[in-house]
Write an enzyme that holds these catalytic residues in place. Structure first.
Site, PDB file in Angstrom:
ATOM      1  N   ASP A 141       0.850  -1.184   0.000  1.00  0.00           N
ATOM      2  CA  ASP A 141       0.000   0.000   0.000  1.00  0.00           C
ATOM      3  C   ASP A 141       0.889   1.238   0.000  1.00  0.00           C
ATOM      4  O   ASP A 141       1.717   1.425   0.891  1.00  0.00           O
ATOM      5  CB  ASP A 141      -0.881  -0.055   1.254  1.00  0.00           C
ATOM      6  CG  ASP A 141      -1.897   1.057   1.329  1.00  0.00           C
ATOM      7  OD1 ASP A 141      -1.558   2.194   0.979  1.00  0.00           O
ATOM      8  OD2 ASP A 141      -3.029   0.787   1.768  1.00  0.00           O
ATOM      9  N   VAL A 142       0.712   2.093  -0.996  1.00  0.00           N
ATOM     10  CA  VAL A 142       1.537   3.293  -1.114  1.00  0.00           C
ATOM     11  C   VAL A 142       1.373   4.194   0.106  1.00  0.00           C
ATOM     12  O   VAL A 142       2.346   4.739   0.644  1.00  0.00           O
ATOM     13  CB  VAL A 142       1.190   4.057  -2.408  1.00  0.00           C
ATOM     14  CG1 VAL A 142       1.971   5.363  -2.501  1.00  0.00           C
ATOM     15  CG2 VAL A 142       1.461   3.187  -3.634  1.00  0.00           C
ATOM     16  N   ASP A 143       0.145   4.366   0.560  1.00  0.00           N
ATOM     17  CA  ASP A 143      -0.152   5.215   1.709  1.00  0.00           C
ATOM     18  C   ASP A 143       0.566   4.706   2.961  1.00  0.00           C
ATOM     19  O   ASP A 143       1.227   5.457   3.682  1.00  0.00           O
ATOM     20  CB  ASP A 143      -1.672   5.232   1.932  1.00  0.00           C
ATOM     21  CG  ASP A 143      -2.180   6.578   2.425  1.00  0.00           C
ATOM     22  OD1 ASP A 143      -1.367   7.482   2.646  1.00  0.00           O
ATOM     23  OD2 ASP A 143      -3.402   6.717   2.578  1.00  0.00           O
ATOM     24  N   ASP A 144       0.418   3.419   3.239  1.00  0.00           N
ATOM     25  CA  ASP A 144       1.076   2.826   4.405  1.00  0.00           C
ATOM     26  C   ASP A 144       2.583   2.924   4.299  1.00  0.00           C
ATOM     27  O   ASP A 144       3.275   3.137   5.296  1.00  0.00           O
ATOM     28  CB  ASP A 144       0.665   1.359   4.533  1.00  0.00           C
ATOM     29  CG  ASP A 144      -0.736   1.200   5.075  1.00  0.00           C
ATOM     30  OD1 ASP A 144      -0.877   0.814   6.243  1.00  0.00           O
ATOM     31  OD2 ASP A 144      -1.698   1.467   4.337  1.00  0.00           O
TER      32      ASP A 144
END
Length: 673
Positions: A414-417
């Site tokens: 996940d890019v956000d994580d």
């Protein structure tokens, strides 16, 4: 001790603390907040109490994981799964049914989020699940739910996923659901529809679903429970299952689907067998052990049911693990239980770490430092490097370096994580994590889409025409770039650019994307958190990290918007209704600690630490802190899919207010010591 001169203030007068008055504990009479005030020691006490309580909830392995609650769709589907498989745990079913009943709106409907309007699909599933659990259809809560459904056209008006469930339970004919033959697995990449062109969650849900729909599987349904009473027109006579398809493109695709259904008998058997094998192999490779397919509930259940149809025996190890993965999502509280859609340990641990780093940046408390060291080492151990992943479809030569959202989800970092976890590691300034940080930087830079933004899992996932296919009535088939995820990447890479100028072109392109995404009134949309307050917080934090000047017009406009949305009690709040009606963005009937904290963090990042709005927001948090040191927000605070599926992160009212109070203290009172 604070000098109490409140008795000298005319009743109703508006005032605030200035920097000098804060130092002397006096009050200036010239601004926009009326209420109690605090001393530095009060602020310290609130921070220490929240910090201590947060650390007490840390797992001995170093991570935090808080409950992730959804609407009644997921717990209802768990009961329906038990009846599909004829694997009914009566005690568990009773607890889940107790939970479902407690969520009903006064009008009989079931909402997608607490306080929201009723949703027909959620209400149909909740009704069916309660009936499965033994609730009498004549009971008041069942009658109210049924009347509400019928008044809105009946169960035939439910969404595609609900109608597929009804078809599997033989409540509607298969012509009432989209035509999704398993042969889709054999389509070439250049074809308008291909798995590589949809989001990760769509892939993991759809592939096992192709098998279930192609073979028109039938639920075991041992008690032969149906819901014919939920239909205005008998299901076999209903001709308007696809009333939601309104665009010319959608109607064209629907006509092609109907033609395909007519031609289905002509599909050679060996082609169907080949496609079925490919679908089976695809989801088997991604079963993901005890974390489950895609690490999300719906995909796990579809895979489990498909395994059963394909003849995989109950004692097969993979099938047992697949069921265990589903059961690990259950949360039991006394005589109630519900099922989470997934779990969020990497996200929770990353954000909790950022809050604690802010709280302890000057104090260097041994207990806090030990908690952070344990958390960061756990995060470092969860980084995905050489594992296979579907993201490599777009970036085949990009080395790994991301983090998943869940405990394990190796195909889908996940890019956000990744941005949050990597920032926490970078802020520690511990050389132990240099390799993790470098890999994350390279990976995030490489996942940038052509327009400068970032999606959550994929790059350039912009095939918007696919949201017109009849299956996509939820409007969330894709994973296009969004402002909030892009801003988080900016937040991390901005901290790196001083020593790594090679990231400057990536940063500049991302800033340009975010400028283009700003709404006319100054805010930004929040795809993964509710909503415009969340999006605006994300971007202002990102801009600060990237060095965008505080006087930049985009920042000034955003600050003005945030200040205009502050409520009379000093807090901020925003309902998920703002996804349905943009006129209500930034607004709610009540303030929440979560959104107040986000607004404060956004304003502080924009250099507004001395403004009256910030002081009023700080007072709101201090007044509403609970005896245990935390805050308590009842509202759902994030979408899974805007307008369709919402979530409540139970950690948001714990670490975000701590983060905001700590940032404020560090901005103001550290200068006064």
């Amino acid at each position: 001790m604070r000098t109490d001169i409140s008795s000298l203030i005319p009743k109703g007068h508006k005032f605030r603390l200035s920097r000098q008055a804060a130092q002397l504990n006096f009050i200036r009479l010239d601004s926009a907040y009326t209420g109690p005030f605090y001393s530095p020691s009060t602020l310290d006490s609130a921070i220490n109490q929240a910090k201590t309580q947060l650390i007490s909830l840390q797992n001995q392995n170093g991570y935090w994981v808080f409950e992730l609650e959804a609407d009644c769709t997921i717990p209802s589907e768990y009961i329906l799964m038990m009846h599909y498989m004829d694997e009914i745990d009566e005690a568990l079913q009773t607890k889940i049914a107790n939970f479902i009943r407690a969520q009903q709106n006064p009008d009989g409907s079931y909402p997608l989020y607490k306080g929201g309007a009723g949703d027909i699909s959620c209400t149909v599933k909740a009704y069916y699940a309660m009936k499965m659990a033994g609730d009498n259809t004549g009971a008041a809560h069942m009658s109210k739910a049924r009347d509400w459904i019928l008044a809105r056209g009946g169960a035939a008006r439910a969404n595609v996923f609900t109608r597929i469930m009804l078809a599997i339970f033989e409540q509607i004919p298969w012509r009432g659901v989209p035509f999704m033959p398993v042969e889709i697995m054999l389509l070439p990449k250049w074809f308008p529809f291909h798995l590589d062109k949809v989001s990760y969650w769509s892939r993991t849900v759809m592939v096992p679903l192709f098998i279930l729909c192609t073979y028109k599987v039938k639920a075991r349904n041992p008690h032969h429970i149906g819901v014919a009473e939920l239909f205005v027109t008998p299901p076999d006579q209903e001709t308007n299952y696809f009333a939601h398809v309104k665009t010319p493109l959608g109607k064209t695709i629907l006509a092609l689907e109907r033609m395909g259904r007519l031609l289905e008998p002509l599909i050679p058997g060996f082609i169907r067998s080949k496609a079925t094998v490919k679908a089976h192999q695809w989801f088997t490779e991604r079963l993901n052990g005890y974390d489950g397919l895609g690490a999300i509930f719906t995909a796990m259940v579809n895979a489990y049911e498909a395994m059963d149809y394909l003849g995989i025996p109950p004692n097969n190890e993979r099938r047992l693990i697949a069921k265990e993965a589903i059961d690990r999502l259950l949360v039991a509280n006394g005589d109630t239980a519900y099922c989470q859609p997934c779990v969020s340990p990497v996200w929770d641990t990353g954000l909790a770490s950022l809050a604690l780093q802010e709280a302890d940046c000057h104090e260097r408390n041994p207990q806090t430092q030990q908690a952070l060291k344990s958390a960061l080492r756990w995060l470092a151990g969860k980084q995905l490097t050489d594992e296979p992943g579907d993201w490599r479809i777009q970036r085949p030569n990009l080395p790994g370096g991301g983090w998943a959202f869940q405990f394990g989800n190796s195909y889908y970092p996940d890019v956000d994580d990744t941005a949050v976890a990597a920032l926490a590691l970078a802020q520690s300034e511990d050389r132990e994590f240099i390799g993790n940080i470098e890999r994350a930087s390279t990976w995030i830079a490489g996942m940038q889409s052509k327009n400068g933004g970032y999606g959550a899992f994929d790059a350039d996932n912009n095939y918007h025409y696919l949201n017109h296919i009849p299956f996509a009535d939820h409007g969330a088939l894709l994973d296009p770039p969004t402002a909030d995820v892009s801003a988080r990447c900016l937040m991390f890479l901005g901290k790196r650019v001083a020593r790594h100028p090679e990231y400057r072109p990536v940063i500049d392109k991302c800033i340009a994307y975010l400028r283009n995404e700003q709404e006319a009134d100054g805010c930004w949309f929040g795809r993964w958190g509710t909503n415009y307050i969340y999006g605006t917080w994300s971007v202002l934090i990102g801009f600060e990290s990237a060095g965008v000047a505080k006087y930049d017009p985009a920042i000034r406009k955003a600050v003005a918007w945030l200040k205009s949305k502050q409520r009379d009690d000093g807090g901020w709040g925003e309902s998920n209704h703002s996804y349905h009606d943009t006129h209500s963005r930034g607004e709610c009937n009540t303030s929440t600690a979560f959104q107040t904290a986000l607004a404060l963090l956004a304003l502080l990042s924009a250099g507004e630490s001395d403004c009256s709005e910030v002081e009023a927001g700080i007072n709101y948090l201090l007044r509403n802190q609970q005896a245990d040191g935390f805050w308590k927000d009842e509202s759902f605070n994030a979408p899974g899919f805007p307008k369709v599926f919402y979530l409540k992160y139970h950690g948001y009212d714990k670490f975000f207010p701590l983060w905001a109070l700590s940032r404020y203290r560090n901005e103001r009172f550290s200068r006064l010591l």
